[in-house]
Enzyme design. Structure first.
Site, PDB file in Angstrom:
ATOM      1  N   TYR A  50       6.142  -4.344  -1.000  1.00 46.60           N
ATOM      2  CA  TYR A  50       6.118  -4.431   0.618  1.00 46.60           C
ATOM      3  C   TYR A  50       7.157  -5.907   0.674  1.00 46.60           C
ATOM      4  CZ  TYR A  50       1.224  -1.804   0.794  1.00 46.60           C
ATOM      5  OH  TYR A  50       0.464  -1.002   0.197  1.00 46.60           O
ATOM      6  N   HIS A  78      -2.005  -7.578   1.707  1.00 41.62           N
ATOM      7  CA  HIS A  78      -3.056  -7.497   1.690  1.00 41.62           C
ATOM      8  C   HIS A  78      -4.240  -8.837   1.183  1.00 41.62           C
ATOM      9  CE1 HIS A  78      -1.832  -3.034   0.453  1.00 41.62           C
ATOM     10  NE2 HIS A  78      -1.761  -2.784   1.444  1.00 41.62           N
TER      11      HIS A  78
END
Length: 797
Positions: A284, A275
């Site tokens: 992630y 992000h």
């Protein structure tokens, strides 16, 4: 020529690192479609990942327990399943505005299908359950998922979450589906996820973990459709062949073509961002590693084997990225993003994912790396006495873990290291009896993430938060994040008060100074940050000098136009609610509800945590309280409404209202005994050298080591600097080692002068020295170093 052609040629001629994985296939080059036997073998690989494969020894207690867990999970998942219902397949998943209801429905079907496919479960081969599952899939395709339906809410659920779960269920039920239903399933998945390079409704470039997730969906769907061309695109998508490598998930983001991408993914120092600017190794990052390991297993030894030489970077991901961020089975929360606000991610669950991924990687990296990964996994599993990995992992990982544990390779042993990640403004300090993480942010890094109504109280996660991991391995589990006072996270300097939910999330600082220097091969490091608080005028300069078993905490320039400023010495969830707090050797009351002003504090000791020494006596405030909250308060999406209560002890220094230049200094001694803390109070092992708005510096008494963070040009006894820098000077007999960096990551060079008579013994490239009148001038080329440490050794003349 296609811009990816040259890169593709390179990839095709590289060594296939994944070729050692089981079930290698021999397919003719250029075949667009595998034969029926080849497709079946690929499905078999995925089936094995989901079920543990054929030949499970059900007489083995561990295997039997895992099979029983699968059966119980399926029983729970099947509650309420009704393919004849109109509102929803499950009575609690009826929303047509919340997309996670769609994903959760498919996940439950996959959970049930796993039990149906695993021998030994009560559900194994049950024909009535099979028909119920098929009916459930049909219901979802008719009412929720596919070309005839409009997506809503979160793209992730449609293109990744639901697609993965449905694909898993399809592999498990493959022989019972029939051609028409299989086509309907694969068409539905292809509708949402047709391209391994793109995602979201507006077809954005997929990056980082999202690219690997998307590629995994496309790969399994390709196997189900017998589409070799799609598998080739998956292989190439990992390297971003179509984009000439700009968004390769295998290349380091600070190297080659990947530097032109979004910056999401791994860096050569082990950092991971997702992000755009969020540190996310434990979120992630772990999912990228997890799904990549599954893809490598699927494609190894086939025409579609991943042959990109950058695949070798995975070794660095594990060694420099994940290993330093694990603390006896827990992942440092500062790199887990909004996942810390999910009840399902408690109890070392994130570390489990990392271990499972590395287990899958071992066969694909034969030789020294396989041995190192084996030793590492052995250590990770053995040292987590809070959560038994073998009692919670999936069957395939259990089988692999048992093989690793039974191997002749010894466990690595506890990690003892000081590791800084300049590309994500984080540091980790590991000693035999504790680990400590420091969380900062800057102009380069966001403070915290709160999207999808998650992590609503993460305001201060990067305001100098210090997370101490001791032998209380469940400290950051068992409802820590909803119950801890989020306005007083340990180590932070804050203005008293409670911001609005999600206030300031996804914000960079206006300050560049965040980082430090580390002496290689030791647990000696200097770290610091210039704090410019979001939404207020609060400013502070904060340093942590990690000197083996002592952390010297220094602050200066604490200023605010209004509001009460506080620096939090500790905020601990108590394993023992009555854990003794000694104040200058006298026990403070141990009951909940105690609060007091503690005057003339020289030392503190908290049983089960460690000691705190204040070489300059200080006034502190203390509070014991039972804190009650719900997970819903910090996570509207996945939280629950059940109140939970946990005991805490909080200690902080009150700098007063609208302070102008306040400061602090204390020594933290994690895991130290009360007696050791008392002795250190009488003779502090570290002394303060400087605490101004130009420089923080301390000296270790035992060996004379000098550690300094220069906020601007200044001097700290024999050491001077021409501007921002972090410096360690360690004398050892007739030599002196100097480590230095530019934490602003903006300077082309850092120059320091060290008084004394020296000659150069050795230096990293880019470091030069010249004699000056009273000593030696050291110049380090810091351009393009991104805050990394440069080192040199001097000989005393």
């Amino acid at each position: 020529m296609n811009p990816g052609t040259t890169r593709r040629t390179v990839l095709a001629t590289a060594a296939a690192l994944g070729a050692a994985v089981a079930l290698p296939l021999s397919l003719s080059a250029g075949t667009a479609h595998a034969s029926a036997g080849d497709a079946a073998a690929l499905r078999g690989r995925w089936h094995t990942l989901l079920t543990g494969g054929p030949g499970l020894d059900l007489a083995d207690e561990r295997i039997a327990a895992a099979v029983a867990r699968i059966g119980r999970a399926a029983t729970t998942a099947a509650k309420g399943l009704d393919p004849t219902a109109t509102g929803g397949l499950f009575p609690d998943l009826t929303s047509t505005t919340l997309s996670n209801h769609v994903t959760t429905s498919f996940k439950r079907l996959a959970t049930i299908a796993t039990a149906w496919a695993v021998p030994g479960t009560p559900q194994y081969g049950d024909t009535a359950l099979r028909d119920l599952l098929l009916g459930g899939i049909d219901w979802m395709l008719t009412n929720r998922y596919g070309p005839g339906h409009t997506r809503f809410d979160n793209d992730w659920d449609w293109e990744i979450g639901s697609a993965l779960a449905l694909s898993d269920a399809t592999v498990l039920l493959y022989d019972t589906l029939g051609t028409e239903r299989l086509t309907r399933i694969t068409t539905a998945v292809l509708h949402y996820t047709p391209d391994p390079n793109l995602w979201r409704a507006d077809r954005q470039i997929a990056t980082g973990a999202n690219r690997v997730w998307i590629s995994t969906v496309v790969a399994v769907n390709a196997v189900l459709r017998d589409d070799g061309d799609a598998l080739a695109r998956v292989r190439d998508a990992l390297s971003d062949v179509e984009g000439s490598g700009a968004n390769s998930v295998l290349a380091f983001n600070d190297a080659s073509a990947a530097a032109a991408g979004t910056g999401e993914g791994f860096y050569s120092d082990g950092s991971f961002l997702q992000h755009y600017k969020h540190p996310y190794t434990g979120g992630y990052g772990k999912e990228l590693l997890n799904n990549l390991s599954r893809l490598l297993n699927l494609l190894a030894g086939t025409e579609w084997t991943v042959t990109d030489p950058d695949l070798d970077n995975v070794r660095v991901w594990v060694d420099e990225g994940f290993d330093p961020l694990l603390a006896r089975g827990d992942v440092l929360a500062s790199v887990c993003g909004r996942e810390i606000a999910r009840p399902s991610k408690q109890g070392h669950a994130s570390a489990q994912t990392v271990i499972e991924a590395v287990l899958r990687l071992i066969p694909g990296f034969p030789g020294e790396t396989a041995e190192r990964f084996t030793a590492l996994v052995k250590q990770w599993i053995a040292e987590d006495t809070y959560r038994d990995f073998l009692a919670v992992t999936d069957l395939a990982s259990l089988v692999a873990a048992r093989q690793v544990i039974g191997s002749a390779v010894p466990a690595r042993g506890p990690l003892v290291a000081h590791k800084q990640h300049p590309r994500m403004d984080k540091a980790a300090h590991h000693r035999p009896s504790f680990a400590l993480g420091i969380s900062a942010y800057s102009t380069r890094i966001y403070n915290y993430e709160s999207i999808q109504n998650e992590n609503l109280h993460g305001w201060h996660l990067s305001d100098g938060m210090v997370l101490l991991h001791t032998d209380d391995l469940g400290h950051y589990s068992e409802d820590y994040w909803p119950t801890v006072d989020p306005t007083r996270l340990p180590g932070t300097t804050v203005l008293a008060g409670r911001p609005a939910d999600a206030a300031g999330q996804r914000t960079t600082s206006t300050a560049d100074w965040a980082g430090g220097a580390a002496l290689p091969g030791t647990t000696l490091g200097a770290y610091g940050m210039e704090l410019r608080a979001y939404g207020s005028s609060l400013r502070a300069l904060k340093s942590w000098f990690c000197l083996d078993d002592v952390i010297a905490c220094v602050g200066s320039g604490i200023t605010a136009d209004a509001g009460t400023a506080e620096t939090v010495v500790e905020n601990r969830k108590l394993r023992d609610p009555a854990a003794a707090l000694l104040v200058n050797g006298t026990a403070a009351p141990s009951g909940a509800g105690w609060s007091a002003q503690l005057d003339k504090v020289r030392w503190l000791h908290l049983a089960g945590t460690g000691g705190y020494v204040f070489p300059e006596t200080v006034t502190l405030k203390g509070l014991r309280e039972d804190r009650t909250a719900t997970w819903r308060e910090i996570n509207l999406k996945y939280g629950t409404d059940t109140p939970v209560t946990r005991p805490y002890l909080t200690l902080w220094q009150d700098h007063g209202t609208a302070p102008a230049g306040a400061d602090y200094f204390w020594l933290q001694a994690p895991a130290a005994s009360a007696e050791r803390t008392r002795l250190w109070s009488a003779a502090p092992p570290v002394k303060l050298v400087a605490r101004t708005t130009a420089v923080h510096a301390v000296r270790r008494c035992a060996d004379g080591l000098l550690a300094a963070n220069f906020w601007a040009a200044g001097a700290a006894q024999e050491l001077t600097a021409d501007g921002p820098a972090s410096v360690l000077v360690r004398p050892e007999g007739k030599t002196v080692t100097v480590s230095l960096s530019d934490p602003t990551q903006l300077r082309s060079a850092v120059t320091v002068e060290l008084a004394g008579r020296f000659t150069l013994a050795s230096a990293d490239p880019g470091v030069s020295v010249v004699p000056v009148t009273n000593g030696i001038r050291i110049t380090a080329d810091t351009a393009g170093r991104f805050g990394s440490t440069l080192n040199l050794t001097l000989k005393r003349s």
